[in-house]
Design a protein around this motif. Structure first.
Motif, PDB file in Angstrom:
ATOM      1  N   ALA A  44      65.253  44.351  54.871  1.00  0.00           N
ATOM      2  CA  ALA A  44      64.426  45.554  54.865  1.00  0.00           C
ATOM      3  C   ALA A  44      64.569  46.303  53.544  1.00  0.00           C
ATOM      4  O   ALA A  44      63.582  46.765  52.952  1.00  0.00           O
ATOM      5  CB  ALA A  44      64.802  46.458  56.032  1.00  0.00           C
ATOM      6  N   GLU A  45      65.796  46.410  53.061  1.00  0.00           N
ATOM      7  CA  GLU A  45      66.028  47.099  51.792  1.00  0.00           C
ATOM      8  C   GLU A  45      65.462  46.297  50.620  1.00  0.00           C
ATOM      9  O   GLU A  45      64.962  46.865  49.646  1.00  0.00           O
ATOM     10  CB  GLU A  45      67.525  47.343  51.607  1.00  0.00           C
ATOM     11  N   ARG A  46      65.520  44.976  50.728  1.00  0.00           N
ATOM     12  CA  ARG A  46      65.039  44.122  49.633  1.00  0.00           C
ATOM     13  C   ARG A  46      63.550  44.332  49.363  1.00  0.00           C
ATOM     14  O   ARG A  46      63.121  44.330  48.205  1.00  0.00           O
ATOM     15  CB  ARG A  46      65.318  42.655  49.965  1.00  0.00           C
ATOM     16  N   ILE A  47      62.767  44.517  50.439  1.00  0.00           N
ATOM     17  CA  ILE A  47      61.322  44.678  50.253  1.00  0.00           C
ATOM     18  C   ILE A  47      60.929  46.143  50.014  1.00  0.00           C
ATOM     19  O   ILE A  47      59.756  46.450  49.821  1.00  0.00           O
ATOM     20  CB  ILE A  47      60.531  44.128  51.451  1.00  0.00           C
ATOM     21  N   GLY A  48      61.914  47.035  50.040  1.00  0.00           N
ATOM     22  CA  GLY A  48      61.623  48.441  49.776  1.00  0.00           C
ATOM     23  C   GLY A  48      61.142  49.217  50.981  1.00  0.00           C
ATOM     24  O   GLY A  48      60.424  50.213  50.827  1.00  0.00           O
ATOM     25  N   ALA A  49      61.528  48.780  52.190  1.00  0.00           N
ATOM     26  CA  ALA A  49      61.182  49.534  53.395  1.00  0.00           C
ATOM     27  C   ALA A  49      62.073  50.772  53.506  1.00  0.00           C
ATOM     28  O   ALA A  49      63.150  50.836  52.890  1.00  0.00           O
ATOM     29  CB  ALA A  49      61.340  48.661  54.630  1.00  0.00           C
ATOM     30  N   GLN A  50      61.634  51.731  54.293  1.00  0.00           N
ATOM     31  CA  GLN A  50      62.402  52.959  54.521  1.00  0.00           C
ATOM     32  C   GLN A  50      63.298  52.725  55.748  1.00  0.00           C
ATOM     33  O   GLN A  50      62.884  52.923  56.885  1.00  0.00           O
ATOM     34  CB  GLN A  50      61.460  54.140  54.747  1.00  0.00           C
ATOM     35  N   VAL A  51      64.523  52.304  55.513  1.00  0.00           N
ATOM     36  CA  VAL A  51      65.389  51.834  56.596  1.00  0.00           C
ATOM     37  C   VAL A  51      66.052  53.000  57.315  1.00  0.00           C
ATOM     38  O   VAL A  51      66.599  53.910  56.686  1.00  0.00           O
ATOM     39  CB  VAL A  51      66.466  50.874  56.059  1.00  0.00           C
ATOM     40  N   MET A  52      65.996  52.963  58.636  1.00  0.00           N
ATOM     41  CA  MET A  52      66.708  53.912  59.495  1.00  0.00           C
ATOM     42  C   MET A  52      67.360  53.107  60.611  1.00  0.00           C
ATOM     43  O   MET A  52      66.680  52.363  61.317  1.00  0.00           O
ATOM     44  CB  MET A  52      65.751  54.949  60.081  1.00  0.00           C
ATOM     45  N   GLN A  53      68.663  53.256  60.774  1.00  0.00           N
ATOM     46  CA  GLN A  53      69.401  52.464  61.757  1.00  0.00           C
ATOM     47  C   GLN A  53      70.207  53.372  62.670  1.00  0.00           C
ATOM     48  O   GLN A  53      70.832  54.335  62.221  1.00  0.00           O
ATOM     49  CB  GLN A  53      70.330  51.478  61.037  1.00  0.00           C
ATOM     50  N   VAL A  54      70.166  53.061  63.967  1.00  0.00           N
ATOM     51  CA  VAL A  54      70.995  53.779  64.933  1.00  0.00           C
ATOM     52  C   VAL A  54      72.455  53.563  64.563  1.00  0.00           C
ATOM     53  O   VAL A  54      72.891  52.436  64.286  1.00  0.00           O
ATOM     54  CB  VAL A  54      70.711  53.293  66.364  1.00  0.00           C
ATOM     55  N   GLY A  55      73.220  54.646  64.525  1.00  0.00           N
ATOM     56  CA  GLY A  55      74.613  54.566  64.124  1.00  0.00           C
ATOM     57  C   GLY A  55      74.824  54.891  62.661  1.00  0.00           C
ATOM     58  O   GLY A  55      75.959  55.082  62.221  1.00  0.00           O
ATOM     59  N   ARG A  56      73.723  54.963  61.910  1.00  0.00           N
ATOM     60  CA  ARG A  56      73.814  55.328  60.490  1.00  0.00           C
ATOM     61  C   ARG A  56      72.889  56.516  60.223  1.00  0.00           C
ATOM     62  O   ARG A  56      73.312  57.663  60.317  1.00  0.00           O
ATOM     63  CB  ARG A  56      73.497  54.118  59.604  1.00  0.00           C
ATOM     64  N   GLU A  57      71.629  56.274  59.911  1.00  0.00           N
ATOM     65  CA  GLU A  57      70.705  57.387  59.684  1.00  0.00           C
ATOM     66  C   GLU A  57      70.288  58.084  60.984  1.00  0.00           C
ATOM     67  O   GLU A  57      69.848  59.232  60.961  1.00  0.00           O
ATOM     68  CB  GLU A  57      69.448  56.896  58.969  1.00  0.00           C
TER      69      GLU A  57
ATOM     70  N   GLY B 112      67.445  49.407  65.951  1.00  0.00           N
ATOM     71  CA  GLY B 112      68.023  50.095  67.102  1.00  0.00           C
ATOM     72  C   GLY B 112      69.420  49.646  67.485  1.00  0.00           C
ATOM     73  O   GLY B 112      69.980  50.154  68.448  1.00  0.00           O
ATOM     74  N   GLN B 113      69.987  48.725  66.750  1.00  0.00           N
ATOM     75  CA  GLN B 113      71.295  48.140  67.085  1.00  0.00           C
ATOM     76  C   GLN B 113      72.317  48.551  66.028  1.00  0.00           C
ATOM     77  O   GLN B 113      72.218  48.148  64.871  1.00  0.00           O
ATOM     78  CB  GLN B 113      71.171  46.615  67.146  1.00  0.00           C
ATOM     79  N   PRO B 114      73.348  49.330  66.410  1.00  0.00           N
ATOM     80  CA  PRO B 114      74.333  49.774  65.414  1.00  0.00           C
ATOM     81  C   PRO B 114      75.051  48.623  64.717  1.00  0.00           C
ATOM     82  O   PRO B 114      75.340  48.698  63.525  1.00  0.00           O
ATOM     83  CB  PRO B 114      75.318  50.616  66.241  1.00  0.00           C
ATOM     84  N   ASP B 115      75.326  47.538  65.459  1.00  0.00           N
ATOM     85  CA  ASP B 115      76.053  46.404  64.875  1.00  0.00           C
ATOM     86  C   ASP B 115      75.128  45.215  64.622  1.00  0.00           C
ATOM     87  O   ASP B 115      75.541  44.059  64.757  1.00  0.00           O
ATOM     88  CB  ASP B 115      77.216  45.988  65.776  1.00  0.00           C
ATOM     89  N   ALA B 116      73.885  45.492  64.249  1.00  0.00           N
ATOM     90  CA  ALA B 116      72.938  44.421  63.947  1.00  0.00           C
ATOM     91  C   ALA B 116      73.464  43.567  62.792  1.00  0.00           C
ATOM     92  O   ALA B 116      74.185  44.071  61.922  1.00  0.00           O
ATOM     93  CB  ALA B 116      71.580  45.011  63.590  1.00  0.00           C
ATOM     94  N   PRO B 117      73.104  42.284  62.759  1.00  0.00           N
ATOM     95  CA  PRO B 117      73.494  41.448  61.616  1.00  0.00           C
ATOM     96  C   PRO B 117      73.070  42.089  60.307  1.00  0.00           C
ATOM     97  O   PRO B 117      71.954  42.600  60.183  1.00  0.00           O
ATOM     98  CB  PRO B 117      72.743  40.135  61.869  1.00  0.00           C
ATOM     99  N   GLU B 118      73.952  42.092  59.334  1.00  0.00           N
ATOM    100  CA  GLU B 118      73.687  42.790  58.077  1.00  0.00           C
ATOM    101  C   GLU B 118      72.440  42.266  57.371  1.00  0.00           C
ATOM    102  O   GLU B 118      71.770  42.990  56.638  1.00  0.00           O
ATOM    103  CB  GLU B 118      74.903  42.667  57.147  1.00  0.00           C
ATOM    104  N   ARG B 119      72.095  41.006  57.645  1.00  0.00           N
ATOM    105  CA  ARG B 119      70.921  40.412  56.999  1.00  0.00           C
ATOM    106  C   ARG B 119      69.647  41.191  57.335  1.00  0.00           C
ATOM    107  O   ARG B 119      68.724  41.276  56.512  1.00  0.00           O
ATOM    108  CB  ARG B 119      70.785  38.954  57.460  1.00  0.00           C
ATOM    109  N   LEU B 120      69.590  41.764  58.533  1.00  0.00           N
ATOM    110  CA  LEU B 120      68.398  42.505  58.953  1.00  0.00           C
ATOM    111  C   LEU B 120      68.155  43.690  58.026  1.00  0.00           C
ATOM    112  O   LEU B 120      67.046  43.902  57.522  1.00  0.00           O
ATOM    113  CB  LEU B 120      68.558  42.970  60.398  1.00  0.00           C
TER     114      LEU B 120
END
Length: 224
Positions: free
Chosen positions: A133-146, A121-129
């Motif tokens: 999520a992408e490393r484990i194959g989760a379906q990532v959706m981020q406010v400010g992007r998707e 939910g954070q557009p400027d969340a630390p990139e590690r987050l």
């Protein structure tokens, strides 16, 4: 299931909008006490199991569980959720989670699951987050992007989903600009459940207009 409570323990466990009764909680505590045998439990672990026991008995359509203390090692994280949300990452519980935002983000990413929606939910969340999520194959959706959030000239705002869905919505009842990001993440979580939890747009509008949290920018009119 949320924590902590402000005035009464039953605030932590609500079913269909109503706090669990003392009788129901005590009965659930007794079930946990009997089942645990010689296994030691912390205060929070005991309460979490009791809440999950009540939820299981209630045959719920949906359970909303707040995961505390970072996430990865939190008792609530024993549940493999259908969708997981991290609203934001800040400097909290640093003795347990690490000094840097990147380290804390790694701990919070522990609630994400492979092949399931992971909403940030954070557009400027630390990139590690997002990386975790992408490393484990989760379906990532981020406010400010998707997920898009845009104010409307006449008031309200527009939510845009990853599939191109647009919803014109009223301003959140809870105060603060961050509540638009929180609301956008919540709507993305609900939409990701698809046909399992069909919700008309009017239900989303009603929820945004009525949502409140005791003690969170709460205004009490008159002499207090």
């Amino acid at each position: 299931y949320t924590s902590p409570h402000l005035l009464d323990y039953s605030e932590r466990v609500r079913i269909d909008g109503r706090p669990a009764s003392d009788e129901a909680l005590c009965a659930s505590f007794a079930e946990v006490e009997q089942a645990r045998g010689d296994t030691p439990l912390t205060y929070f672990e005991f309460g979490t199991l009791a809440a999950l026991h009540l939820f299981a008995e209630a045959s719920l359509d949906l359970a909303v569980l707040e995961v505390g203390l970072g996430g990865r090692l939190d008792a609530v994280n024993l549940i493999d959720a259908d969708v997981s949300v991290v609203t934001s990452v800040g400097h909290d519980h640093q003795d347990w989670l690490g000094e840097s935002l990147e380290a804390i983000a790694a701990e919070k990413s522990g609630i994400f699951r492979p092949n399931r929606p992971a909403i940030i939910g954070q557009p400027d969340a630390p990139e590690r987050l997002r990386q975790e999520a992408e490393r484990i194959g989760a379906q990532v959706m981020q406010v400010g992007r998707e997920i898009g959030v845009a104010p409307e000239p006449g008031g309200g705002w527009t939510w845009t989903g990853p599939g191109g869905e647009h919803l014109v919505l009223p301003a959140p009842a809870m105060r603060g600009r961050v509540q638009y990001h929180n609301a956008a993440a919540a709507i993305a979580a609900l939409r990701s459940l698809g046909g399992r939890l069909p919700l008309p747009v009017n239900a989303l509008r009603s929820g945004l207009s009525r949502a409140q949290l005791r003690g969170r920018f709460q205004v009490i009119p008159g002499d207090v």
